[in-house]
Design an enzyme around this catalytic site. Structure first.
Site, PDB file in Angstrom:
ATOM      1  N   TRP A   1      76.210 168.352  54.054  1.00  0.00           N
ATOM      2  CA  TRP A   1      75.561 167.410  54.980  1.00  0.00           C
ATOM      3  C   TRP A   1      76.487 166.223  55.237  1.00  0.00           C
ATOM      4  O   TRP A   1      76.042 165.145  55.625  1.00  0.00           O
ATOM      5  CB  TRP A   1      74.217 166.961  54.386  1.00  0.00           C
ATOM      6  CG  TRP A   1      73.166 166.671  55.411  1.00  0.00           C
ATOM      7  CD1 TRP A   1      72.715 165.428  55.781  1.00  0.00           C
ATOM      8  CD2 TRP A   1      72.432 167.605  56.203  1.00  0.00           C
ATOM      9  NE1 TRP A   1      71.757 165.557  56.763  1.00  0.00           N
ATOM     10  CE2 TRP A   1      71.564 166.880  57.025  1.00  0.00           C
ATOM     11  CE3 TRP A   1      72.446 169.008  56.307  1.00  0.00           C
ATOM     12  CZ2 TRP A   1      70.701 167.497  57.946  1.00  0.00           C
ATOM     13  CZ3 TRP A   1      71.594 169.615  57.206  1.00  0.00           C
ATOM     14  CH2 TRP A   1      70.731 168.858  58.011  1.00  0.00           C
TER      15      TRP A   1
ATOM     16  N   ASP B   1      63.745 175.231  67.265  1.00  0.00           N
ATOM     17  CA  ASP B   1      64.283 173.887  67.032  1.00  0.00           C
ATOM     18  C   ASP B   1      65.801 173.905  66.860  1.00  0.00           C
ATOM     19  O   ASP B   1      66.348 173.210  66.021  1.00  0.00           O
ATOM     20  CB  ASP B   1      63.618 173.207  65.816  1.00  0.00           C
ATOM     21  CG  ASP B   1      64.021 171.737  65.701  1.00  0.00           C
ATOM     22  OD1 ASP B   1      64.134 171.078  66.743  1.00  0.00           O
ATOM     23  OD2 ASP B   1      64.228 171.263  64.565  1.00  0.00           O
TER      24      ASP B   1
HETATM   25 CA    CA Z   1      64.676 168.816  66.736  1.00  0.00          CA
END
Ligand code: CA
Ligand code: CA
Length: 587
Positions: A495, A322
């Site tokens: 983030w 991913d």
């Molecule tokens: Ca993804």
């Protein structure tokens, strides 16, 4: 001249401020958008300029003065559910435009923090955002404020009233499509991608006429799908198939191949190309789809007039972790042997930073942006990863019961060396400021099959910190050498977006709630202020009435608390929120 609507009347303060500035009808033009980076009185693009450098020439707030900086107003987004606030504010004629969680838009008086109007998309039940109900910002064009919704629509609102001018369904949310990125406007066209790679959607980039929302072209990002262009309402193949079906995908898997360009794009007028990144191939279980799986986990250069793919660079061919390749590609020039190199920099989830020739996509150099990479031993001369085969999660078909393949521990974790949060490039230091995270994951594969509207992973995972003391690392990287000039370590994963200024400062927020101002040359913390909830938005700066302002959204959330495994447990004490904070120096 100004109509009052049922939803909310214009406040007196706005009418007064518009009258004072005399710019009530100043629409955002293509020229405003192209010049945005150097015009300091407004912010009319995502990225402070279409290149996405997130650099401002403003320097009244600098390493000498920043200690005196203080908040001048804070605005609450309200709502009963406080969720991640990943928006970048826009500024035009003293009005701030932001998005909030659950597909909301707010217009705020930038001088006072007073709300001017609010729009709520009123989402249907059954939306399928993978990673929190976030939104990253609006686009401005003409008298419109345009944004994408979690039910995969584009909505254009009138800038003075918040009233809907046009609305278009981009894709079917019931199949797993959503939109979270800020659209961009290039040559009068609104350009958007879609999210949904975890549900086996077909990634695509679309261009709409910004004035009326009419579709102009569509470019699917999975090899085998045809692109289209619309002329006078007629749909025509644009003559570019984007590759034949079955070349880099087995069987019919290209029909649900993912490769979602979910993080939006950048544009460089110099080479007249759009740059979009694409997410993981679907499903995550790579043993089901032998081949490179074009154009997943790639950067694509796209012709803004037709949607044609001009070049592609795949960061993780046959991705099994991913490692979405969606991160922003930032154009920058540098001199080498007296020659100007038209380059672009991009930091990938897979752990590497890439410097590419932005004219043709050629690989110039690559280097790590995290301390630990376990799935590849490096990059070859073309920038292709050199795989460590034993670190690919095992094939369930090879296991005794055919249920679960061998578990491996891979670094970086799938949330990435760098995720969506945009980095900055400073023209002064010629460094990239890259928000990274040091974490790894246990990952294994399972059997799976595509079903419309269902998760399509074929994998399980747990994310773990690598170091006890920190996960987040803001790195100052020299793109000419790959050398790390300094690093700032943070306990929680970073983030938030980054902003660089000519004041020799780099701004970033952290989940602990602080807006941090760091010395761009040394990484020393020159300023910190706690906004009361975690910062996962992108800071901006602009000038108003002769003073420099800084704004950032605060509101903890996003993918980490939902997908973070052991890391989510480690930071579960962080408080939620939802506000905008605006700062300046005292007069
Ligand atoms: Ca993804
Ligand atoms: Ca500007």
């Amino acid at each position: 001249m100004i109509k009052t609507t049922k939803t909310k009347a214009l406040s007196l303060s706005m009418i007064v401020s518009l009258a004072l500035t005399g710019m009530a009808n100043a629409n955002v033009t293509n020229k405003d958008i192209l010049n945005d980076q150097m015009t300091t009185e407004d912010v009319v693009t995502y990225g402070l300029g279409l290149k996405g450098q997130r650099y401002s020439p403003l320097k009244k707030i600098n390493t000498e003065t920043v200690k005196e900086m203080r908040p001048v107003w804070s605005f609450s987004l309200g709502g009963e559910k406080q969720r991640g606030q990943e928006s970048q504010p826009m500024i035009k004629d003293g009005v701030m435009y932001i998005t909030g969680s659950y597909s909301r838009v707010f217009a705020i008086d930038a001088r006072t923090g007073d709300e001017l109007w609010q729009y709520d998309a009123r989402l249907p039940d059954g939306i399928m955002p993978c990673c929190d109900v976030i939104n990253r910002g609006v686009a401005l064009y003409g008298d419109l404020v345009i944004f994408g919704t979690l039910d995969a629509k584009l909505v254009a609102l009138h800038k003075d009233t918040g009233k809907v001018v046009w609305k278009k369904k981009v894709e079917d949310y019931k199949a797993g499509y959503s939109i979270t990125a800020a659209p961009i406007v290039v040559k009068g066209k609104v350009i958007t991608g879609v999210a949904g790679g975890e549900f086996g959607i077909v990634g695509k980039v679309r261009a709409y006429d910004a004035k009326n929302g009419n579709l102009v072209w569509e470019r699917p990002t999975v090899e085998g799908h045809m692109g289209y262009i619309w002329k006078n309402g007629k749909k025509m193949e644009n003559g570019i198939s984007g590759g034949k079906a079955g070349q880099t995908w087995p069987g019919d898997l290209w029909k649900s191949g993912g490769a979602a360009p979910w993080n939006g794009g950048t544009y460089d007028a110099d080479v007249d190309l759009l740059f979009f990144g694409t997410g993981n191939p679907a499903p995550w279980n790579s043993h089901l789809r032998p081949g490179d799986n074009y154009f997943s986990s790639s950067r694509l250069a796209i012709d803004p007039d037709t949607g044609k793919i001009v070049w592609h660079f795949q960061t993780t061919p046959h991705d099994g972790w991913d490692y979405d390749g969606v991160n922003e590609l930032i154009s920058f020039d540098y001199k080498q042997n007296g020659k100007t190199v038209k380059a672009a920099g991009t930091a990938d989830r897979n752990g590497f930073f890439y410097v590419l020739n932005r004219e043709n996509g050629d690989f110039i150099r690559g280097f790590p942006i995290v301390d630990k990479i376990s799935w590849a031993s490096g990059l070859d001369k073309n920038g292709r990863p050199i795989y460590i085969d034993s670190n690919r999660p095992g094939n369930p078909a090879d296991s005794k019961k055919g249920k679960k393949g061998t578990t491996v521990t891979s670094a970086p974790a799938f949330l990435g060396a760098k995720n969506w949060m945009p980095m900055a490039y400073s023209k002064d230091t010629e460094l990239f400021y890259v928000p990274t995270n040091e974490w790894e994951m246990d990952i294994w594969n399972e059997p799976t099959a595509y079903k419309k509207g269902s998760a399509y992973l074929g994998a399980g995972f747990t994310i773990k910190a690598i170091n006890e003391a920190y996960i987040g690392v803001l790195r100052a990287m020299d793109p000419k050498t790959g050398k790390e000039v300094w690093r700032y370590k943070n306990y929680s994963p970073l983030w938030s977006g980054v902003l660089a200024t000519a004041g020799n400062l780099v701004f970033i927020g952290n989940p602990e709630g602080y807006l941090l101002g760091l010395n761009a040359k040394t990484g020393d913390v020159e300023y910190k202020f706690n906004t009361g909830s975690g910062i996962v938005g992108s800071p901006i700066t602009w000038e108003m009435d002769g003073e420099q302002y800084i704004s950032v959204l605060s509101g903890w959330g996003g993918a980490v608390p939902l997908w973070g495994g052991d890391v989510a447990k480690r930071i579960k004490h962080l408080n939620q929120g939802g506000s905008v904070w605006t700062f300046k120096l005292p007069k």
